[in-house]
Design an enzyme around this catalytic site. Structure first.
Site, PDB file in Angstrom:
ATOM      1  N   TRP A 200       0.852  -1.184   0.000  1.00 46.67           N
ATOM      2  CA  TRP A 200       0.000   0.000   0.000  1.00 46.67           C
ATOM      3  C   TRP A 200       0.896   1.246   0.000  1.00 46.67           C
ATOM      4  O   TRP A 200       1.886   1.309   0.737  1.00 46.67           O
ATOM      5  CB  TRP A 200      -0.899   0.006   1.250  1.00 46.67           C
ATOM      6  CG  TRP A 200      -1.674   1.278   1.365  1.00 46.67           C
ATOM      7  CD1 TRP A 200      -2.789   1.612   0.681  1.00 46.67           C
ATOM      8  CD2 TRP A 200      -1.354   2.411   2.193  1.00 46.67           C
ATOM      9  NE1 TRP A 200      -3.200   2.880   1.009  1.00 46.67           N
ATOM     10  CE2 TRP A 200      -2.333   3.397   1.940  1.00 46.67           C
ATOM     11  CE3 TRP A 200      -0.336   2.696   3.101  1.00 46.67           C
ATOM     12  CZ2 TRP A 200      -2.335   4.638   2.574  1.00 46.67           C
ATOM     13  CZ3 TRP A 200      -0.331   3.940   3.731  1.00 46.67           C
ATOM     14  CH2 TRP A 200      -1.327   4.896   3.478  1.00 46.67           C
ATOM     15  N   ASP A 368     -15.922   8.844  -0.199  1.00 46.17           N
ATOM     16  CA  ASP A 368     -16.483   8.088   0.928  1.00 46.17           C
ATOM     17  C   ASP A 368     -17.210   9.006   1.922  1.00 46.17           C
ATOM     18  O   ASP A 368     -16.729  10.093   2.230  1.00 46.17           O
ATOM     19  CB  ASP A 368     -15.285   7.412   1.614  1.00 46.17           C
ATOM     20  CG  ASP A 368     -15.694   6.392   2.633  1.00 46.17           C
ATOM     21  OD1 ASP A 368     -16.890   6.312   2.946  1.00 46.17           O
ATOM     22  OD2 ASP A 368     -14.801   5.673   3.114  1.00 46.17           O
ATOM     23  N   ARG A 445     -10.126  -2.882   8.281  1.00 43.20           N
ATOM     24  CA  ARG A 445     -10.749  -1.551   8.236  1.00 43.20           C
ATOM     25  C   ARG A 445     -12.199  -1.627   8.741  1.00 43.20           C
ATOM     26  O   ARG A 445     -13.086  -0.968   8.216  1.00 43.20           O
ATOM     27  CB  ARG A 445     -10.743  -1.023   6.792  1.00 43.20           C
ATOM     28  CG  ARG A 445     -10.580   0.486   6.672  1.00 43.20           C
ATOM     29  CD  ARG A 445     -10.962   0.968   5.288  1.00 43.20           C
ATOM     30  NE  ARG A 445     -10.620   2.365   5.112  1.00 43.20           N
ATOM     31  CZ  ARG A 445     -11.220   3.177   4.261  1.00 43.20           C
ATOM     32  NH1 ARG A 445     -12.183   2.738   3.491  1.00 43.20           N
ATOM     33  NH2 ARG A 445     -10.856   4.423   4.146  1.00 43.20           N
ATOM     34  N   LYS A 478     -16.387   6.181  -8.799  1.00 44.56           N
ATOM     35  CA  LYS A 478     -15.132   5.611  -8.278  1.00 44.56           C
ATOM     36  C   LYS A 478     -15.527   4.356  -7.499  1.00 44.56           C
ATOM     37  O   LYS A 478     -16.245   4.443  -6.500  1.00 44.56           O
ATOM     38  CB  LYS A 478     -14.448   6.631  -7.370  1.00 44.56           C
ATOM     39  CG  LYS A 478     -13.148   6.125  -6.747  1.00 44.56           C
ATOM     40  CD  LYS A 478     -12.497   7.258  -5.953  1.00 44.56           C
ATOM     41  CE  LYS A 478     -11.278   6.810  -5.175  1.00 44.56           C
ATOM     42  NZ  LYS A 478     -10.767   7.884  -4.308  1.00 44.56           N
ATOM     43  N   TRP A 479     -15.066   3.206  -7.990  1.00 42.87           N
ATOM     44  CA  TRP A 479     -15.418   1.907  -7.382  1.00 42.87           C
ATOM     45  C   TRP A 479     -14.215   1.455  -6.558  1.00 42.87           C
ATOM     46  O   TRP A 479     -13.210   1.043  -7.099  1.00 42.87           O
ATOM     47  CB  TRP A 479     -15.746   0.924  -8.500  1.00 42.87           C
ATOM     48  CG  TRP A 479     -16.058  -0.489  -8.089  1.00 42.87           C
ATOM     49  CD1 TRP A 479     -15.461  -1.234  -7.115  1.00 42.87           C
ATOM     50  CD2 TRP A 479     -17.036  -1.343  -8.681  1.00 42.87           C
ATOM     51  NE1 TRP A 479     -16.007  -2.490  -7.071  1.00 42.87           N
ATOM     52  CE2 TRP A 479     -16.982  -2.593  -8.022  1.00 42.87           C
ATOM     53  CE3 TRP A 479     -17.954  -1.188  -9.722  1.00 42.87           C
ATOM     54  CZ2 TRP A 479     -17.798  -3.668  -8.370  1.00 42.87           C
ATOM     55  CZ3 TRP A 479     -18.765  -2.259 -10.068  1.00 42.87           C
ATOM     56  CH2 TRP A 479     -18.694  -3.474  -9.391  1.00 42.87           C
ATOM     57  N   ASP A 480     -14.387   1.524  -5.254  1.00 46.47           N
ATOM     58  CA  ASP A 480     -13.283   1.230  -4.337  1.00 46.47           C
ATOM     59  C   ASP A 480     -13.399  -0.201  -3.803  1.00 46.47           C
ATOM     60  O   ASP A 480     -14.467  -0.837  -3.891  1.00 46.47           O
ATOM     61  CB  ASP A 480     -13.358   2.241  -3.180  1.00 46.47           C
ATOM     62  CG  ASP A 480     -12.005   2.524  -2.543  1.00 46.47           C
ATOM     63  OD1 ASP A 480     -11.073   1.745  -2.767  1.00 46.47           O
ATOM     64  OD2 ASP A 480     -11.908   3.529  -1.811  1.00 46.47           O
ATOM     65  N   MET A 481     -12.331  -0.720  -3.215  1.00 49.36           N
ATOM     66  CA  MET A 481     -12.326  -2.068  -2.624  1.00 49.36           C
ATOM     67  C   MET A 481     -11.180  -2.077  -1.626  1.00 49.36           C
ATOM     68  O   MET A 481     -10.028  -2.152  -2.013  1.00 49.36           O
ATOM     69  CB  MET A 481     -12.080  -3.082  -3.744  1.00 49.36           C
ATOM     70  CG  MET A 481     -12.417  -4.520  -3.470  1.00 49.36           C
ATOM     71  SD  MET A 481     -11.307  -5.333  -2.309  1.00 49.36           S
ATOM     72  CE  MET A 481     -11.891  -6.989  -2.390  1.00 49.36           C
ATOM     73  N   CYS A 528     -10.475   1.368  -7.999  1.00 49.95           N
ATOM     74  CA  CYS A 528      -9.615   1.790  -6.891  1.00 49.95           C
ATOM     75  C   CYS A 528      -9.607   0.654  -5.881  1.00 49.95           C
ATOM     76  O   CYS A 528     -10.589  -0.075  -5.760  1.00 49.95           O
ATOM     77  CB  CYS A 528     -10.228   3.058  -6.278  1.00 49.95           C
ATOM     78  SG  CYS A 528      -9.420   3.605  -4.772  1.00 49.95           S
ATOM     79  N   ASP A 550      -2.705   5.624  -3.142  1.00 44.06           N
ATOM     80  CA  ASP A 550      -3.073   6.627  -2.132  1.00 44.06           C
ATOM     81  C   ASP A 550      -1.908   7.550  -1.829  1.00 44.06           C
ATOM     82  O   ASP A 550      -2.071   8.562  -1.148  1.00 44.06           O
ATOM     83  CB  ASP A 550      -3.508   5.930  -0.835  1.00 44.06           C
ATOM     84  CG  ASP A 550      -4.973   5.533  -0.880  1.00 44.06           C
ATOM     85  OD1 ASP A 550      -5.693   5.995  -1.783  1.00 44.06           O
ATOM     86  OD2 ASP A 550      -5.397   4.748  -0.015  1.00 44.06           O
TER      87      ASP A 550
HETATM   88  C1  DGJ Z   1      -9.241   4.322  -0.408  1.00 46.26           C
HETATM   89  C2  DGJ Z   1      -9.022   5.149  -1.634  1.00 46.26           C
HETATM   90  O1  DGJ Z   1      -7.802   4.829  -2.205  1.00 46.26           O
HETATM   91  C3  DGJ Z   1      -9.103   6.621  -1.269  1.00 46.26           C
HETATM   92  O2  DGJ Z   1      -8.855   7.393  -2.403  1.00 46.26           O
HETATM   93  C4  DGJ Z   1     -10.449   6.917  -0.694  1.00 46.26           C
HETATM   94  O3  DGJ Z   1     -11.441   6.738  -1.675  1.00 46.26           O
HETATM   95  C5  DGJ Z   1     -10.712   6.027   0.502  1.00 46.26           C
HETATM   96  N1  DGJ Z   1     -10.514   4.652   0.177  1.00 46.26           N
HETATM   97  C6  DGJ Z   1     -12.102   6.220   1.018  1.00 46.26           C
HETATM   98  O4  DGJ Z   1     -12.431   5.336   1.984  1.00 46.26           O
END
Ligand code: DGJ
Length: 739
Positions: A200, A368, A445, A478-481, A528, A550
């Protein structure tokens, strides 16, 4: 481009004007590899390339025949248990416990174009004459199972796409416990293996080492492609550099567990393998059922690492990425995450958006914190609707319309695969998370993974997302995981189906993406995963760009973008300017340098714009104008790495337009150098016969020959750099060919 079959020698020659790939049916009926590399002229008989002789301890196929031994042959899709002691490409557990297989050539098909892979991302063609494909049908009579090896050669790329399909014909079930997408045996092991590894906030660092006898490789068992290892390896000759020399690059179009490895055997041959990681994988096939592997793309270049990367860039940018946004200029965005986290009010967001608009930004992204009871990372995931009217009094429709009426577009963050225990969704469906019964799942998390191997889970998430996306003018998602997979067990799968869950999960992610992009073809998706933990070619098939990391510190970002550029085009890399001191490393870098790094990607800003001074605003306004002028070039130009930030204090890269008229050169210095040496930058990709103006020379209209700039070098003076060449200084140079 052609695929030629010679009946007399049972050889296939797959070639275009740059590469050749030669296969043969071996004496035991299995497929062998004779050659992969630079194009060679076709002839009907390459069988001299099959090598065999009597060797002590060797296992042979027939008594009194000491020529053919699998152990010493270059096999194309090797199994285990009959004499090839290297790593197999597949393994099948049969009803009687045997793992022994013998897949013999039965037939083949050659056709123009390329078929789709059902449910999986893959490269494609727009016209049939762009590629030719070969299916080789192999059959194991004992277990009534077919194995189909698929190959596609592209007319315009020195690249071959490969995948494999197993189909059970007979009644007795069998279990696939390993199915790699490709295996290639090279005749020598005089290579260095390059991998993109990290963690990360420092994703895709360049790591390389000389091959040695034994197995070496990378992979992910984290459920997703991961920040630790990208689904990619390359083998380069020791003397290969960015500009010259041979390299073979292997990339997997897949977002789940993966394995890339090389085995060097006693004979100094090298077996490259790439595919789904076998750990935790087992796929039971009943009669008539089939399993399709993901696609691997194998590139050969003799133009060094840049040559390999440029092939991946163009192939993935034009024949993997799809939809309206493939060829469209991407909007300059402002994202509120680093400015506010989840604690915001609509008023604050609109203030950021308004300033963004004044500075030339085109899209506001609400990250978020907008949904369910989201106050911190313990609540809300899974509830994709607005609950907290204090934050967003008129919901998504309200804020989206207000942003739109400012003349900006509106984008929204989701994390569709996740749930917090403190959510309506979890309370209603506690068994929808991945976890064996009566065990406690591991949090990460404070969140848990929804079981995307189950269609009813995906349907529910789709309905919630659909309701939001249909209710407001939303141009971007923006699709985060944000976590790795543990406790991988599906509550509804039988014991013998549990080995399918990891792969079915990824197929579920792909299916949700597919439904959304079909219904909302105008939305730009950005994938993402805690930054760039799922930056892989599979995602690019659905989301044309990915949040690269990030880590937005300019000095760290140079490395991250440099490493990422080994496979991925600039059009795939989300790159933002953020505030200083940087949130990840605490470093202070000049705003110019932050911009000079981020413009070599899909530009965005991620900071509280209301805290900017007027001077900073002016700098940002200029950055955006510059970017808008050249973003087409950044998206579509040819990218060259010039100076490696992993090895040097100075680093540089450039992008050249296809017509070689315009070039942008980014030069960066990590630490100031007292009384340093002169700096010469050897450029690349220009036309040797043309003259170029250096636009940053201002009024001084000196012309430089393309040949001079590449072979004599471009002189960089410290005073041309922001921060006068001190710590974290940089400059972008613009070259324009004279008429
Ligand atoms: C992780 C992403 O990389 C960030 O840019 C942001 O969207 C956070 N998650 C939000 O929880």
């Amino acid at each position: 481009m052609a695929i030629v079959y010679s009946e007399a020698t049972k050889e296939f020659h797959i070639h275009n004007d740059k590469i050749s790939y030669i296969l043969q049916v071996m004496p035991n009926g299995e497929m062998g590899n004779l050659y992969f590399g630079k194009r060679i002229k076709h002839k009907d008989d390459f069988s001299y390339l099959v090598e065999g002789r009597l060797r002590s301890l060797a296992v042979y196929n027939k008594e009194n025949d000491y020529f053919f031994s699998q152990q010493y042959s270059r096999m194309e899709y090797p199994g285990r248990g009959t004499g090839d002691f290297r790593e197999p490409a597949y393994q099948i557990l049969q009803q009687n416990g045997s793992l022994i297989t013998h897949f013999e050539y039965e037939s083949h098909k050659i056709y123009e174009g390329k078929k789709k892979l059902p449910g999986l991302p893959a490269t494609y063609v727009e016209q049939d004459d762009e590629a030719e494909s070969l299916e080789i049908h192999l059959y194991d009579r004992q277990i009534c199972t077919e194995c189909v090896l698929n190959y596609t050669i592209f007319r315009d790329f020195p690249a071959i796409a490969r995948s494999v399909r197993f189909q059970k014909k007979g009644m007795e079930p069998a279990v696939l416990t390993r199915v790699l997408s490709a295996s290639i045996d090279l005749p020598d092991a005089d290579y260095e293996m390059i991998q993109l590894s990290g963690a990360w906030s420092r994703e895709r660092s360049l790591v390389s080492g000389r091959l040695r006898q034994g197995v070496q490789g990378v992979g992910s068992c984290r459920g997703i492609s991961s920040a630790e290892h990208n689904p990619f390896i390359a083998l380069k000759r020791p003397q290969t550099n960015e500009r010259t020399g041979e390299v073979i690059g292997c990339s997997l179009i897949y977002s789940g567990n993966h394995l890339e490895q090389v085995e060097v055997d006693t004979n100094n041959t090298a077996r490259i393998q790439i595919g789904i990681h076998p750990e935790g994988f087992s796929w039971r096939l009943g009669e008539g059922e089939e399993f399709q592997s993901p696609e691997a793309v194998i590139v050969y270049s003799e133009q060094g690492m840049n040559g390999m990367s440029q092939v991946f860039h163009k192939l993935y940018r034009t024949r993997l990425v799809r939809g309206k946004w493939r060829d469209r200029e991407r909007p300059v965005l402002i994202n509120n995450w680093e400015a506010t986290g989840v604690e915001f009010t609509e008023e604050k967001l609109l203030q950021i958006a308004k300033t963004g608009k004044e500075l030339g930004m085109e899209l506001f992204v609400m990250d978020d914190g907008w949904f369910g009871g989201r106050e911190d990372d313990k609540t809300g995931l899974g509830d994709w609707f607005v609950k907290n009217r204090e934050k967003l009094p008129e919901g998504i429709t309200g804020i989206a319309s207000k942003v739109e009426s400012m003349g900006m577009h509106f984008g929204l963050w989701f994390e569709p695969e996740m749930v917090n225990k403190d959510s309506d969704l979890y309370k209603e469906h506690p068994d929808w998370i991945l976890c064996p019964p009566d065990r406690t799942p591991q949090p990460s998390r404070n969140q848990y993974i929804l079981d995307f191997s189950r269609p009813e889970v995906i349907d529910t998430i789709f309905e919630m997302m659909d309701r939001i996306l249909g209710s407001a003018p939303i141009s971007y998602v923006k699709w985060d995981m944000n976590r790795y997979m543990t406790d991988c067990y599906s509550a509804t799968a039988s014991a013998e189906e549990q080995g399918k869950v990891r792969h079915k999960y990824i197929l579920g992610v792909y299916s949700l993406y597919e439904r959304l992009i079909r219904k909302y073809p105008d939305i730009l998706f950005e994938s993402c995963s805690s930054g760039g933990a799922r930056f892989d070619p599979g995602m690019l098939y659905y989301a044309p760009q990915t949040w690269t990391s990030d880590d937005t510190d300019a000095m760290e970002r140079i490395k991250i973008q440099y490493g990422t550029s080994y496979i991925y085009p600039l059009s795939a890399m989300g790159a933002h300017v953020s505030a200083v001191p940087n949130q990840q490393v605490g470093r202070e870098t000049p705003l110019q340098t932050r911009g000079n790094v981020a413009v070599f990607g899909m530009l965005g800003y991620e900071l509280d714009l209301s805290k900017l001074t007027n001077e900073e605003k002016e700098t940002i306004r200029k950055q955006i104008q510059f970017y808008q002028k050249y973003r087409w070039l950044i998206m579509q130009g040819t990218f060259y790495r010039l100076l490696d930030p992993f090895q040097n204090n100075d680093s540089a890269w450039m992008v050249v337009s296809e017509d070689q008229n315009t070039a942008l050169i980014g030069f960066y210095r990590r630490q100031g150098v007292p009384n340093g040496p002169w700096i010469r930058l050897y450029l690349d990709g220009l036309d040797e016969n043309r003259q170029y103006y250096l636009e940053t020379d201002g009024d001084r209209k000196t012309l430089y020959g393309g040949d001079e700039l590449m072979h004599v070098g471009m002189v960089v003076k410290e005073e041309q750099l922001c921060n006068h060449g001190g710590d974290c200084s940089s400059e972008i140079f613009v070259l324009q060919a004279s008429k």
